[in-house]
Design an enzyme around this catalytic site. Structure first.
Site, PDB file in Angstrom:
ATOM      1  N   HIS A  14       0.852  -1.206   0.000  1.00 14.97           N
ATOM      2  CA  HIS A  14       0.000   0.000   0.000  1.00 14.97           C
ATOM      3  C   HIS A  14       0.884   1.252   0.000  1.00 14.97           C
ATOM      4  O   HIS A  14       1.353   1.688   1.053  1.00 14.97           O
ATOM      5  CB  HIS A  14      -0.910  -0.061   1.237  1.00 14.97           C
ATOM      6  CG  HIS A  14      -1.849   1.091   1.396  1.00 14.97           C
ATOM      7  ND1 HIS A  14      -2.889   1.066   2.296  1.00 14.97           N
ATOM      8  CD2 HIS A  14      -1.924   2.290   0.790  1.00 14.97           C
ATOM      9  CE1 HIS A  14      -3.559   2.205   2.242  1.00 14.97           C
ATOM     10  NE2 HIS A  14      -2.976   2.980   1.338  1.00 14.97           N
ATOM     11  N   HIS A  16       1.120   5.033  -2.210  1.00 22.21           N
ATOM     12  CA  HIS A  16       0.687   5.961  -3.271  1.00 22.21           C
ATOM     13  C   HIS A  16       1.950   6.622  -3.798  1.00 22.21           C
ATOM     14  O   HIS A  16       2.609   7.351  -3.051  1.00 22.21           O
ATOM     15  CB  HIS A  16      -0.273   7.008  -2.715  1.00 22.21           C
ATOM     16  CG  HIS A  16      -1.486   6.407  -2.073  1.00 22.21           C
ATOM     17  ND1 HIS A  16      -2.675   6.236  -2.746  1.00 22.21           N
ATOM     18  CD2 HIS A  16      -1.689   5.889  -0.832  1.00 22.21           C
ATOM     19  CE1 HIS A  16      -3.564   5.661  -1.940  1.00 22.21           C
ATOM     20  NE2 HIS A  16      -2.989   5.434  -0.777  1.00 22.21           N
ATOM     21  N   HIS A 194      -9.571   1.125  -0.445  1.00 24.61           N
ATOM     22  CA  HIS A 194      -9.430   1.685   0.897  1.00 24.61           C
ATOM     23  C   HIS A 194     -10.798   1.566   1.568  1.00 24.61           C
ATOM     24  O   HIS A 194     -11.821   1.933   0.957  1.00 24.61           O
ATOM     25  CB  HIS A 194      -9.062   3.162   0.846  1.00 24.61           C
ATOM     26  CG  HIS A 194      -7.640   3.455   0.466  1.00 24.61           C
ATOM     27  ND1 HIS A 194      -7.038   2.940  -0.646  1.00 24.61           N
ATOM     28  CD2 HIS A 194      -6.696   4.218   1.075  1.00 24.61           C
ATOM     29  CE1 HIS A 194      -5.786   3.394  -0.705  1.00 24.61           C
ATOM     30  NE2 HIS A 194      -5.554   4.170   0.322  1.00 24.61           N
ATOM     31  N   GLU A 197     -10.727   3.327   7.026  1.00 21.55           N
ATOM     32  CA  GLU A 197      -9.634   4.199   7.481  1.00 21.55           C
ATOM     33  C   GLU A 197     -10.296   5.305   8.310  1.00 21.55           C
ATOM     34  O   GLU A 197     -10.197   5.300   9.527  1.00 21.55           O
ATOM     35  CB  GLU A 197      -8.875   4.783   6.269  1.00 21.55           C
ATOM     36  CG  GLU A 197      -7.753   5.743   6.655  1.00 21.55           C
ATOM     37  CD  GLU A 197      -7.150   6.490   5.451  1.00 21.55           C
ATOM     38  OE1 GLU A 197      -7.803   6.579   4.388  1.00 21.55           O
ATOM     39  OE2 GLU A 197      -6.022   7.020   5.602  1.00 21.55           O
ATOM     40  N   ASP A 275       1.969   3.960   2.973  1.00 21.03           N
ATOM     41  CA  ASP A 275       0.894   4.819   2.451  1.00 21.03           C
ATOM     42  C   ASP A 275       1.464   6.005   1.661  1.00 21.03           C
ATOM     43  O   ASP A 275       1.487   5.962   0.428  1.00 21.03           O
ATOM     44  CB  ASP A 275      -0.009   5.287   3.601  1.00 21.03           C
ATOM     45  CG  ASP A 275      -1.436   5.606   3.181  1.00 21.03           C
ATOM     46  OD1 ASP A 275      -1.801   5.333   2.027  1.00 21.03           O
ATOM     47  OD2 ASP A 275      -2.194   6.120   4.026  1.00 21.03           O
ATOM     48  N   ASP A 276       1.876   7.064   2.368  1.00 19.38           N
ATOM     49  CA  ASP A 276       2.414   8.276   1.721  1.00 19.38           C
ATOM     50  C   ASP A 276       3.670   8.694   2.488  1.00 19.38           C
ATOM     51  O   ASP A 276       3.628   9.633   3.300  1.00 19.38           O
ATOM     52  CB  ASP A 276       1.362   9.394   1.764  1.00 19.38           C
ATOM     53  CG  ASP A 276       0.082   9.007   1.035  1.00 19.38           C
ATOM     54  OD1 ASP A 276       0.069   9.056  -0.203  1.00 19.38           O
ATOM     55  OD2 ASP A 276      -0.885   8.602   1.711  1.00 19.38           O
TER      56      ASP A 276
HETATM   57  N1  ADE Z   1      -4.643   8.887  -1.116  1.00 16.83           N
HETATM   58  C1  ADE Z   1      -3.374   8.956  -0.716  1.00 16.83           C
HETATM   59  N2  ADE Z   1      -3.267   8.552   0.554  1.00 16.83           N
HETATM   60  C2  ADE Z   1      -4.502   8.214   0.970  1.00 16.83           C
HETATM   61  C3  ADE Z   1      -5.051   7.714   2.179  1.00 16.83           C
HETATM   62  N3  ADE Z   1      -4.310   7.488   3.267  1.00 16.83           N
HETATM   63  N4  ADE Z   1      -6.374   7.497   2.237  1.00 16.83           N
HETATM   64  C4  ADE Z   1      -7.137   7.740   1.189  1.00 16.83           C
HETATM   65  N5  ADE Z   1      -6.677   8.218   0.036  1.00 16.83           N
HETATM   66  C5  ADE Z   1      -5.369   8.435  -0.082  1.00 16.83           C
HETATM   67 ZN    ZN Z   2      -3.704   4.825   1.005  1.00 16.27          ZN
END
Ligand code: ADE
Ligand code: ZN
Length: 330
Positions: A14, A16, A194, A197, A275-276
């Site tokens: 996971h 992005h 997703h 969350e 994630d990011d």
């Molecule tokens: N796009 C990028 N990161 C995300 C996240 N944590 N939740 C939903 N969309 C995303």
């Molecule tokens: Zn994500």
């Protein structure tokens, strides 16, 4: 423990790729493309990365990716992350990307795809890293638009491993995208989404029932429903949990309050991802180290999490065998 975690053949399910854009590269690409940034310095950008919720983050995430204009920008973005991840001991990445976020800005799909695919090819040939491709749709945009982009992506269908669903979760239930996921299934694409969350546990059930997803991204709010936990356990659905992301976006107050240990005790098929990483305080190694400290986990827990991720990774049977062998011999 730090050496063990670095050497662990980590698999990230996971990620992005747009969320891996470090401020340093953002500044370099802004200069290359003659774009003015809302920050005077790299430090000022980093100082702005404090979020109250998912939407607060998404605003900066979409703003940051505005520097991505040309094929080489997407190539540089991906290679920059792949190299960093490899240095941290990552051996496979399933990469989400958000075509609508680029199409909206007038960047053609071919520009995005050729840059990312070139980076994937080079990483696989030279970095001992395998890469899966997940074309994600923005759930706060209309479903018709997603369907149109999926059709537009016809030249790339065979290069995709899955479609995904991301962006603002609350009030954008999975069911909104039934037609898109139905079409993806017809095309033989795997589906992930997703769910759970910021949205309720109910969205996890809906993503499984209505969209037929094989994997739930995040999914931590399953813990609020015994029924959903039981479903995830009995079907051994993989959850791609992102610990530092959940802290940054205030899904949990503190990592020590995170439901991860409980999810494991419940027998769920948990994995760890970043994630990011450019926005949430680090990549795979930082996420693993933070969990080791917060939960006092021993090596066996990390071996299990890594085994779960290897089982699920979008890769060939040969590569999966190879990664499993590496884990076992560690
Ligand atoms: N796009 C990028 N990161 C995300 C996240 N944590 N939740 C939903 N969309 C995303
Ligand atoms: Zn994500």
């Amino acid at each position: 423990m730090q050496d063990f975690l670095r050497n662990l053949p980590k698999v990230e399910l996971h990620l992005h790729i747009e969320g891996s854009l470090e401020p340093e590269l953002m500044f370099a690409l802004a200069q290359r493309n003659g774009i003015e940034l809302p920050y005077a310095t790299v430090q000022e950008a980093k100082d702005a990365y404090h979020f109250n919720d998912l939407q607060g983050f998404l605003n900066l995430y979409f703003q940051g990716m505005n520097v991505l204009r040309r094929e080489e920008d997407f190539y540089d973005l991906a290679m920059d992350y792949f190299k960093r991840a490899r240095e941290e001991g990552v051996v496979h990445i399933d990469m989400h990307f958000d075509p609508q976020a680029h199409l909206q800005r007038g960047v053609p799909l071919e520009t995005v795809m050729s840059g990312l695919l070139k980076a994937k090819q080079e990483a696989e040939a030279t970095l001992d890293l395998s890469i899966g491709m997940i074309m994600a749709f923005l759930r706060d945009r209309p479903a018709d638009e997603a369907l149109h982009v999926l059709e537009q992506a016809a030249p790339y269908w065979k290069m995709l491993d899955a479609i995904g669903l991301d962006s603002a979760e609350q009030n954008n239930p999975p069911v909104k995208f039934v037609e898109v996921f139905k079409r993806a299934k017809q095309l033989g694409l795997v589906c992930v989404a997703h769910a759970g969350e910021e949205g309720p546990a109910e969205y996890i059930k809906e993503a499984l029932d209505e969209l037929g997803v094989q994997r739930i991204d995040h999914g931590v709010r399953c813990i609020e429903s015994d029924e959903v936990v039981e479903r995830l356990r009995s079907e051994q659905i993989v959850l791609t949990v992102c610990p530092l992301s959940n802290v940054s976006l205030k899904v949990v107050e503190d990592l020590r309050d995170h439901p991860l240990p409980q999810l494991l005790r419940e027998g769920l098929k948990v994995t760890i991802s970043s994630d990011d990483p450019a926005y949430f305080g680090g990549g795979m190694l930082a996420n693993h180290t933070a969990c080791a400290e917060a939960f006092s986990w021993d090596e066996s827990v990390f071996r299990q999490l890594t085994k779960n991720a290897i089982d699920e990774a979008f890769t060939t049977p040969e590569r999966r065998e190879e990664l499993l062998a590496r884990l076992v011999s560690l």
